[in-house]
Design a protein around this motif. Structure first.
Motif, PDB file in Angstrom:
ATOM      1  N   ARG A 190      18.546  -3.276  45.342  1.00  0.00           N
ATOM      2  CA  ARG A 190      19.720  -3.024  46.189  1.00  0.00           C
ATOM      3  C   ARG A 190      20.974  -3.251  45.352  1.00  0.00           C
ATOM      4  NH1 ARG A 190      19.831  -6.151  51.598  1.00  0.00           N
ATOM      5  NH2 ARG A 190      21.150  -4.399  52.213  1.00  0.00           N
ATOM      6  N   ILE A 191      21.836  -2.234  45.313  1.00  0.00           N
ATOM      7  CA  ILE A 191      23.045  -2.302  44.486  1.00  0.00           C
ATOM      8  C   ILE A 191      24.243  -1.927  45.352  1.00  0.00           C
ATOM      9  CG2 ILE A 191      24.198  -1.468  42.402  1.00  0.00           C
ATOM     10  CD1 ILE A 191      21.471  -0.695  41.304  1.00  0.00           C
ATOM     11  N   ARG A 192      25.285  -2.740  45.291  1.00  0.00           N
ATOM     12  CA  ARG A 192      26.520  -2.415  46.005  1.00  0.00           C
ATOM     13  C   ARG A 192      27.216  -1.239  45.323  1.00  0.00           C
ATOM     14  NH1 ARG A 192      26.037  -8.084  46.161  1.00  0.00           N
ATOM     15  NH2 ARG A 192      26.681  -8.130  43.993  1.00  0.00           N
ATOM     16  N   ILE A 193      27.791  -0.359  46.127  1.00  0.00           N
ATOM     17  CA  ILE A 193      28.525   0.775  45.563  1.00  0.00           C
ATOM     18  C   ILE A 193      29.639   0.250  44.660  1.00  0.00           C
ATOM     19  CG2 ILE A 193      30.127   2.635  46.153  1.00  0.00           C
ATOM     20  CD1 ILE A 193      27.331   3.453  46.556  1.00  0.00           C
ATOM     21  N   GLY A 194      29.737   0.812  43.472  1.00  0.00           N
ATOM     22  CA  GLY A 194      30.728   0.365  42.506  1.00  0.00           C
ATOM     23  C   GLY A 194      30.223  -0.688  41.552  1.00  0.00           C
ATOM     24  N   ASP A 195      29.114  -1.365  41.890  1.00  0.00           N
ATOM     25  CA  ASP A 195      28.528  -2.380  41.020  1.00  0.00           C
ATOM     26  C   ASP A 195      27.393  -1.770  40.197  1.00  0.00           C
ATOM     27  OD1 ASP A 195      30.298  -4.066  42.171  1.00  0.00           O
ATOM     28  OD2 ASP A 195      28.826  -5.320  43.195  1.00  0.00           O
ATOM     29  N   LEU A 231      15.395   2.430  44.854  1.00  0.00           N
ATOM     30  CA  LEU A 231      16.464   1.473  45.121  1.00  0.00           C
ATOM     31  C   LEU A 231      17.387   2.027  46.198  1.00  0.00           C
ATOM     32  CD1 LEU A 231      19.353   2.468  43.557  1.00  0.00           C
ATOM     33  CD2 LEU A 231      17.907   2.001  41.595  1.00  0.00           C
ATOM     34  N   GLU A 232      18.238   1.162  46.709  1.00  0.00           N
ATOM     35  CA  GLU A 232      19.175   1.536  47.768  1.00  0.00           C
ATOM     36  C   GLU A 232      20.575   1.107  47.364  1.00  0.00           C
ATOM     37  OE1 GLU A 232      19.852   0.775  52.577  1.00  0.00           O
ATOM     38  OE2 GLU A 232      18.444  -0.458  51.428  1.00  0.00           O
ATOM     39  N   SER A 233      21.513   2.026  47.453  1.00  0.00           N
ATOM     40  CA  SER A 233      22.915   1.689  47.222  1.00  0.00           C
ATOM     41  C   SER A 233      23.569   1.426  48.577  1.00  0.00           C
ATOM     42  CB  SER A 233      23.632   2.827  46.487  1.00  0.00           C
ATOM     43  OG  SER A 233      23.516   4.041  47.202  1.00  0.00           O
ATOM     44  N   ILE A 234      24.303   0.330  48.690  1.00  0.00           N
ATOM     45  CA  ILE A 234      24.834  -0.123  49.969  1.00  0.00           C
ATOM     46  C   ILE A 234      26.343  -0.327  49.877  1.00  0.00           C
ATOM     47  CG2 ILE A 234      22.674  -1.198  50.677  1.00  0.00           C
ATOM     48  CD1 ILE A 234      23.781  -3.878  49.751  1.00  0.00           C
ATOM     49  N   GLY A 283      31.693  -3.060  46.332  1.00  0.00           N
ATOM     50  CA  GLY A 283      31.569  -4.473  46.028  1.00  0.00           C
ATOM     51  C   GLY A 283      32.869  -5.082  45.529  1.00  0.00           C
ATOM     52  N   GLN A 284      33.575  -4.367  44.670  1.00  0.00           N
ATOM     53  CA  GLN A 284      34.841  -4.873  44.134  1.00  0.00           C
ATOM     54  C   GLN A 284      35.892  -4.999  45.222  1.00  0.00           C
ATOM     55  OE1 GLN A 284      36.399  -2.476  40.971  1.00  0.00           O
ATOM     56  NE2 GLN A 284      38.111  -3.830  40.549  1.00  0.00           N
ATOM     57  N   THR A 285      35.954  -4.009  46.134  1.00  0.00           N
ATOM     58  CA  THR A 285      36.931  -4.058  47.224  1.00  0.00           C
ATOM     59  C   THR A 285      36.652  -5.230  48.151  1.00  0.00           C
ATOM     60  OG1 THR A 285      37.142  -1.653  47.128  1.00  0.00           O
ATOM     61  CG2 THR A 285      37.968  -2.751  49.099  1.00  0.00           C
ATOM     62  N   ALA A 286      35.382  -5.468  48.481  1.00  0.00           N
ATOM     63  CA  ALA A 286      35.022  -6.586  49.358  1.00  0.00           C
ATOM     64  C   ALA A 286      35.395  -7.918  48.710  1.00  0.00           C
ATOM     65  CB  ALA A 286      33.536  -6.536  49.673  1.00  0.00           C
ATOM     66  N   ARG A 287      35.137  -8.066  47.422  1.00  0.00           N
ATOM     67  CA  ARG A 287      35.495  -9.315  46.742  1.00  0.00           C
ATOM     68  C   ARG A 287      37.007  -9.495  46.706  1.00  0.00           C
ATOM     69  NH1 ARG A 287      30.993  -7.520  43.634  1.00  0.00           N
ATOM     70  NH2 ARG A 287      32.344  -6.363  42.219  1.00  0.00           N
TER      71      ARG A 287
END
Length: 249
Positions: A83-88, A201-204, A211-215
Motif C-alpha cells: 500500500r503506497i500513498r499517492i505521491g509517496d 499493490l494499492e495506491s491510496i 501523502g505530502q499534502t496530508a503531512r
C-alpha cells in the motif's frame, strides 16, 4: 394630552434603547466568558484532525514477502510495499541467496513458471549474470525496468527498485528474472528464465490528498491549535516554572 403622549413615546423609545443596550452588553459578556471554552473546543478539533492526518501520512509501510526455492540456484525472495500513498514511494526488492549454486554441478531454471525446464552443466569458470525486469503499468520505476548483477556462490544478490504509483488504483505487475551463463572463450547472449513472480499493490489517498499534502496539513493544524491555546499556555507557564523550580530544590 399631546405632551403626555410625547412623554410616553420618549419613555418607550428610551426603554427599547436600554433593552437593546442591555442585550448587547449581555451578549458581549457571555461571548467574553465563553470565548476560552470556544477556543479550547476549536483547538481540540483542529488538533485531533491534524494528528489523524499525520498518523495517516507517517504510518510505517508494511511489507509483503514471497519466497521461492529455485533448485540448483538457491532461494529467491521478493518483498514489496503493498500500500503506497499517492505521491509517496515504496520499494520493490528482489533477493537471491545462491546457497545451492555449484552444489549439484548443474543448474536448473524454468521450473517455477510455464516455460520448459532447462538443465545444463555448470563449470567453475562460468560467470553468471542475473537479469531482473519489472513489468507493470501505472508505476514509475527507478533506476529502471531492468537491472543486471553478477551472481556468485554463497553470496546474496539484491535488486532494489523505488516504485511510485501514478494514479489511485490497484496495480498488478510481474518480476521476471533470467540467468545468463558466460563461459570462458564464449560470447553467449542466451538468457534462461528463472522465475516469473506476480505482485500487487494499492495506491491510496486521504480525501483526495497525497501523502505530502496530508503531512503538511497535519503540521499546519498543530501550529494553529497551539496558536488558539496560546492564552492558556501563557497563563500556565509561570505555574509550571514554579513547580519545576520546587522539584529541582
Amino acid at each position: 394630552m399631546i405632551l403626555g403622549c410625547y412623554s410616553l413615546a420618549c419613555f418607550t423609545k428610551d426603554s427599547k434603547d436600554r433593552v437593546q443596550v442591555l442585550r448587547s452588553s449581555s451578549f458581549k459578556y457571555n461571548f467574553h466568558m465563553k470565548r476560552p471554552v470556544l477556543l479550547h473546543i476549536a483547538a481540540s478539533i483542529v488538533l485531533s484532525l491534524s494528528l489523524l492526518f499525520l498518523l495517516w501520512g507517517f504510518n510505517p509501510d508494511s511489507k509483503k514477502i514471497q519466497t521461492i526455492k529455485v533448485p540448483g540456484l538457491g532461494t529467491q525472495i521478493l518483498a514489496w510495499t503493498p500500500r503506497i500513498r499517492i505521491g509517496d514511494r515504496g520499494t520493490l526488492r528482489l533477493e537471491f541467496d545462491a546457497e545451492d549454486l555449484f552444489s549439484s554441478g548443474q543448474i536448473k531454471v524454468g521450473e517455477n513458471n510455464s516455460t520448459n525446464q532447462i538443465s545444463r552443466p555448470l563449470n567453475k569458470g562460468d560467470n553468471l549474470l542475473v537479469h531482473a525486469r519489472v513489468e507493470s503499468v501505472g508505476l514509475i520505476l527507478e533506476p529502471g525496468e531492468e537491472l543486471i548483477q553478477p551472481l556468485r556462490a554463497g553470496e546474496n544478490l539484491t535488486f532494489v527498485w523505488q516504485i511510485q504509483p501514478l494514479l489511485r488504483r490497484e496495480i498488478k505487475g510481474e518480476v521476471w528474472s533470467y540467468l545468463q551463463i558466460v563461459s570462458l572463450g564464449e560470447n553467449s547472449q542466451d538468457r534462461y528464465p528463472i522465475t516469473i513472480v506476480n505482485f500487487d499493490l494499492e495506491s491510496i489517498d486521504l480525501l483526495g490528498m497525497t501523502g505530502q499534502t496530508a503531512r503538511m496539513f497535519g503540521i499546519i493544524g498543530i501550529c494553529i491549535a497551539f496558536f488558539l491555546w496560546r492564552g492558556q499556555i501563557v497563563r500556565y507557564m509561570p505555574h509550571l516554572a514554579g513547580r519545576s523550580r520546587q522539584n529541582s530544590e
